[in-house]
Design a protein around this motif. Structure first.
Motif, PDB file in Angstrom:
ATOM      1  N   GLN A  35      11.848   4.677   9.698  1.00 36.14           N
ATOM      2  CA  GLN A  35      10.474   4.993   9.281  1.00 36.14           C
ATOM      3  C   GLN A  35       9.616   5.445  10.456  1.00 36.14           C
ATOM      4  O   GLN A  35       8.497   5.903  10.269  1.00 36.14           O
ATOM      5  CB  GLN A  35       9.835   3.812   8.545  1.00 36.14           C
ATOM      6  CG  GLN A  35       9.345   2.680   9.409  1.00 36.14           C
ATOM      7  CD  GLN A  35      10.459   1.684   9.765  1.00 36.14           C
ATOM      8  OE1 GLN A  35      11.628   2.032   9.803  1.00 36.14           O
ATOM      9  NE2 GLN A  35      10.086   0.453  10.030  1.00 36.14           N
ATOM     10  N   LYS A  36      10.175   5.308  11.659  1.00 37.54           N
ATOM     11  CA  LYS A  36       9.444   5.841  12.806  1.00 37.54           C
ATOM     12  C   LYS A  36       9.645   7.360  12.860  1.00 37.54           C
ATOM     13  O   LYS A  36      10.756   7.847  12.646  1.00 37.54           O
ATOM     14  CB  LYS A  36       9.957   5.179  14.085  1.00 37.54           C
ATOM     15  CG  LYS A  36       9.248   5.659  15.306  1.00 37.54           C
ATOM     16  CD  LYS A  36       9.270   4.656  16.421  1.00 37.54           C
ATOM     17  CE  LYS A  36       8.670   5.246  17.689  1.00 37.54           C
ATOM     18  NZ  LYS A  36       7.418   5.986  17.480  1.00 37.54           N
ATOM     19  N   GLY A  37       8.579   8.078  13.131  1.00 32.52           N
ATOM     20  CA  GLY A  37       8.661   9.534  13.165  1.00 32.52           C
ATOM     21  C   GLY A  37       9.253  10.049  14.477  1.00 32.52           C
ATOM     22  O   GLY A  37       9.146   9.396  15.511  1.00 32.52           O
ATOM     23  N   GLY A  38       9.873  11.218  14.386  1.00 33.73           N
ATOM     24  CA  GLY A  38      10.299  11.926  15.587  1.00 33.73           C
ATOM     25  C   GLY A  38      11.405  11.283  16.395  1.00 33.73           C
ATOM     26  O   GLY A  38      11.466  11.446  17.608  1.00 33.73           O
ATOM     27  N   VAL A  39      12.299  10.550  15.728  1.00 34.23           N
ATOM     28  CA  VAL A  39      13.365   9.867  16.474  1.00 34.23           C
ATOM     29  C   VAL A  39      14.699  10.630  16.452  1.00 34.23           C
ATOM     30  O   VAL A  39      15.680  10.175  17.048  1.00 34.23           O
ATOM     31  CB  VAL A  39      13.597   8.433  15.942  1.00 34.23           C
ATOM     32  CG1 VAL A  39      12.361   7.567  16.160  1.00 34.23           C
ATOM     33  CG2 VAL A  39      13.984   8.441  14.465  1.00 34.23           C
ATOM     34  N   CYS A  79      15.862  11.505   5.718  1.00 35.25           N
ATOM     35  CA  CYS A  79      14.702  10.805   5.154  1.00 35.25           C
ATOM     36  C   CYS A  79      13.415  11.178   5.876  1.00 35.25           C
ATOM     37  O   CYS A  79      13.422  11.554   7.040  1.00 35.25           O
ATOM     38  CB  CYS A  79      14.885   9.300   5.269  1.00 35.25           C
ATOM     39  SG  CYS A  79      16.151   8.646   4.184  1.00 35.25           S
ATOM     40  N   GLN A  80      12.326  10.992   5.159  1.00 33.07           N
ATOM     41  CA  GLN A  80      11.030  11.145   5.813  1.00 33.07           C
ATOM     42  C   GLN A  80      10.719   9.854   6.585  1.00 33.07           C
ATOM     43  O   GLN A  80      11.320   8.806   6.327  1.00 33.07           O
ATOM     44  CB  GLN A  80       9.947  11.435   4.781  1.00 33.07           C
ATOM     45  CG  GLN A  80       9.657  10.281   3.848  1.00 33.07           C
ATOM     46  CD  GLN A  80       8.539  10.614   2.864  1.00 33.07           C
ATOM     47  OE1 GLN A  80       8.569  10.200   1.702  1.00 33.07           O
ATOM     48  NE2 GLN A  80       7.559  11.371   3.312  1.00 33.07           N
ATOM     49  N   PRO A  81       9.785   9.911   7.518  1.00 31.91           N
ATOM     50  CA  PRO A  81       9.473   8.703   8.284  1.00 31.91           C
ATOM     51  C   PRO A  81       8.592   7.733   7.495  1.00 31.91           C
ATOM     52  O   PRO A  81       7.405   7.595   7.773  1.00 31.91           O
ATOM     53  CB  PRO A  81       8.754   9.247   9.532  1.00 31.91           C
ATOM     54  CG  PRO A  81       8.194  10.560   9.113  1.00 31.91           C
ATOM     55  CD  PRO A  81       9.099  11.100   8.056  1.00 31.91           C
ATOM     56  N   SER A  82       9.173   7.073   6.522  1.00 36.13           N
ATOM     57  CA  SER A  82       8.445   6.055   5.768  1.00 36.13           C
ATOM     58  C   SER A  82       9.467   5.197   5.053  1.00 36.13           C
ATOM     59  O   SER A  82      10.647   5.564   4.953  1.00 36.13           O
ATOM     60  CB  SER A  82       7.494   6.694   4.756  1.00 36.13           C
ATOM     61  OG  SER A  82       8.034   6.656   3.459  1.00 36.13           O
ATOM     62  N   LEU A  83       9.022   4.055   4.560  1.00 29.71           N
ATOM     63  CA  LEU A  83       9.939   3.216   3.771  1.00 29.71           C
ATOM     64  C   LEU A  83       9.539   3.255   2.302  1.00 29.71           C
ATOM     65  O   LEU A  83       9.748   2.311   1.553  1.00 29.71           O
ATOM     66  CB  LEU A  83       9.933   1.781   4.301  1.00 29.71           C
ATOM     67  CG  LEU A  83      10.545   1.590   5.690  1.00 29.71           C
ATOM     68  CD1 LEU A  83      10.362   0.161   6.176  1.00 29.71           C
ATOM     69  CD2 LEU A  83      12.017   1.959   5.686  1.00 29.71           C
ATOM     70  N   GLY A  84       8.972   4.391   1.878  1.00 31.22           N
ATOM     71  CA  GLY A  84       8.513   4.546   0.498  1.00 31.22           C
ATOM     72  C   GLY A  84       9.661   4.770  -0.473  1.00 31.22           C
ATOM     73  O   GLY A  84      10.841   4.614  -0.139  1.00 31.22           O
ATOM     74  N   MET A  85       9.278   5.161  -1.688  1.00 31.14           N
ATOM     75  CA  MET A  85      10.229   5.294  -2.788  1.00 31.14           C
ATOM     76  C   MET A  85      11.351   6.294  -2.509  1.00 31.14           C
ATOM     77  O   MET A  85      12.484   6.118  -2.948  1.00 31.14           O
ATOM     78  CB  MET A  85       9.466   5.759  -4.029  1.00 31.14           C
ATOM     79  CG  MET A  85       9.466   4.817  -5.197  1.00 31.14           C
ATOM     80  SD  MET A  85      10.935   3.886  -5.398  1.00 31.14           S
ATOM     81  CE  MET A  85      10.198   2.332  -5.642  1.00 31.14           C
ATOM     82  N   LEU A  86      11.028   7.374  -1.773  1.00 34.38           N
ATOM     83  CA  LEU A  86      12.067   8.374  -1.497  1.00 34.38           C
ATOM     84  C   LEU A  86      13.141   7.790  -0.587  1.00 34.38           C
ATOM     85  O   LEU A  86      14.337   8.023  -0.784  1.00 34.38           O
ATOM     86  CB  LEU A  86      11.452   9.623  -0.846  1.00 34.38           C
ATOM     87  CG  LEU A  86      10.691  10.561  -1.780  1.00 34.38           C
ATOM     88  CD1 LEU A  86       9.926  11.606  -0.964  1.00 34.38           C
ATOM     89  CD2 LEU A  86      11.634  11.243  -2.767  1.00 34.38           C
TER      90      LEU A  86
END
Ligand SMILES: Nc1ncnc2c1ncn2[C@@H]1O[C@H](COP(=O)(O)OP(=O)(O)OP(=O)(O)O)[C@@H](O)[C@H]1O
Ligand SMILES: [Mg+2]
Length: 273
Positions: free
Chosen positions: A11-15, A132-139
């Motif tokens: 969920q961290k961006g840019g890793v 994945c996108q940087p989040s722990l959301g539904m996607l």
């Protein structure tokens, strides 16, 4: 075919999730695997980095595919899947996918819409990789529910401890409640600057903290400006800088990932005996 479905999450961006998805995917294709990449990020970074600079101009993207599943409408075989010249297929994403987070909230079986979509295409592939996108959301939950393996890229520059804990909790929750097959392949150190000791210290810390539970890949992806350039080129690091250290890193990662698979197959076979 027993398709390996690998989610690349943090969920961290840019890793380095997207870079890893593209280059591990193309690495696997070069090793003779049949690979589909899924862009699970409404930003469409994977789609852009594979040569489609304007994802919102594409006629069909992942949100359309998931929408069909939600509406119980049929998909044509391979509908919307794009082909990349380096031998991988791609289900692209565009900003419409962000609306999917909202649509999923009230949907029946909302955690498994992506899995249900993959069920319709996986017969064609030995490997499916989900960015994945940087989040722990539904996607991201959908991506974890659809996978049997997770790779967690961690940028060697920062101490990741806290965010990692939260990600591991999410993975474990999905495993317990929705997808018992899910296994963490490992933590992948990315953008490692070998001129400093920092990466070594972080790798040591990660191994110390999580090593008993989670593998830290022996392969570390080095930092290089050549890796930064590829997304604008629409190519992999293997095409852009074949003899460079990042290409070598992703080649080694590809080997580690396929080795893990063989080990698991072997242990399954011996349990079966
Ligand atoms: N090995 C590397 N060396 C140098 N730069 C890199 C390397 N890998 C990735 N980058 C660059 O770092 C940035 C972040 O990488 P990437 O987009 O793969 O991360 P991400 O985790 O997918 O980001 P996001 O969370 O925004 O989706 C990009 O500009 C990318 O080109
Ligand atoms: Mg990304």
């Amino acid at each position: 075919m027993n398709t390996q479905i690998i989610t690349i999450a943090n969920q961290k961006g840019g890793v380095g999730k997207t870079t890893t998805c593209a280059n591990l995917g193309i690495g696997l294709a070069q090793a003779g695997k049949k690979v589909l990449l899924i862009d699970g990020d409404p930003q469409g970074s994977l789609t852009i980095s594979l040569g489609h600079p304007q994802p919102d101009k594409l006629p069909f993207t992942l949100s359309d595919a998931m929408g069909r599943i939600l509406m119980d409408e049929p998909l044509k075989p391979g509908e919307g899947i794009l082909h990349h010249p380096e031998g991988v297929d791609l289900m692209p994403a565009d900003i419409q996918l962000s609306g999917m987070e909202v649509s999923l909230v009230n949907a029946m079986s909302r955690e498994t819409i992506l899995r249900q979509y993959l069920d319709t295409v996986k017969g064609q592939y030995s490997h499916i990789l989900i960015d994945c996108q940087p989040s722990l959301g539904m996607l991201t939950v959908n991506a974890l529910a659809a996978a049997n393996r997770v790779i967690i890229p961690v940028q060697a520059e920062y101490l990741p401890a806290k965010g990692l804990e939260q990600l591991l909790q999410t993975v474990n929750k999905v495993k317990r409640q929705i997808n018992p097959k899910l296994q963490i392949d490992g933590i992948l150190l990315t953008m490692v600057d070998n001129r400093t000791n920092f990466a070594k210290e972080i790798a040591a810390l990660l191994r110390e903290t999580y090593g008993s539970k989670i593998k830290v890949f022996a392969t570390e992806i080095p930092h290089s400006v050549r890796a930064k350039e590829i997304s604008a080129e629409g190519k992999s690091i293997f095409a852009h800088d074949p003899n460079g250290k990042v290409a070598e890193g992703y080649k080694n990662l590809t080997q580690e990932v396929t080795k893990l698979e063989k080990q698991r197959e072997k242990s399954r076979a011996s349990i079966g005996r």
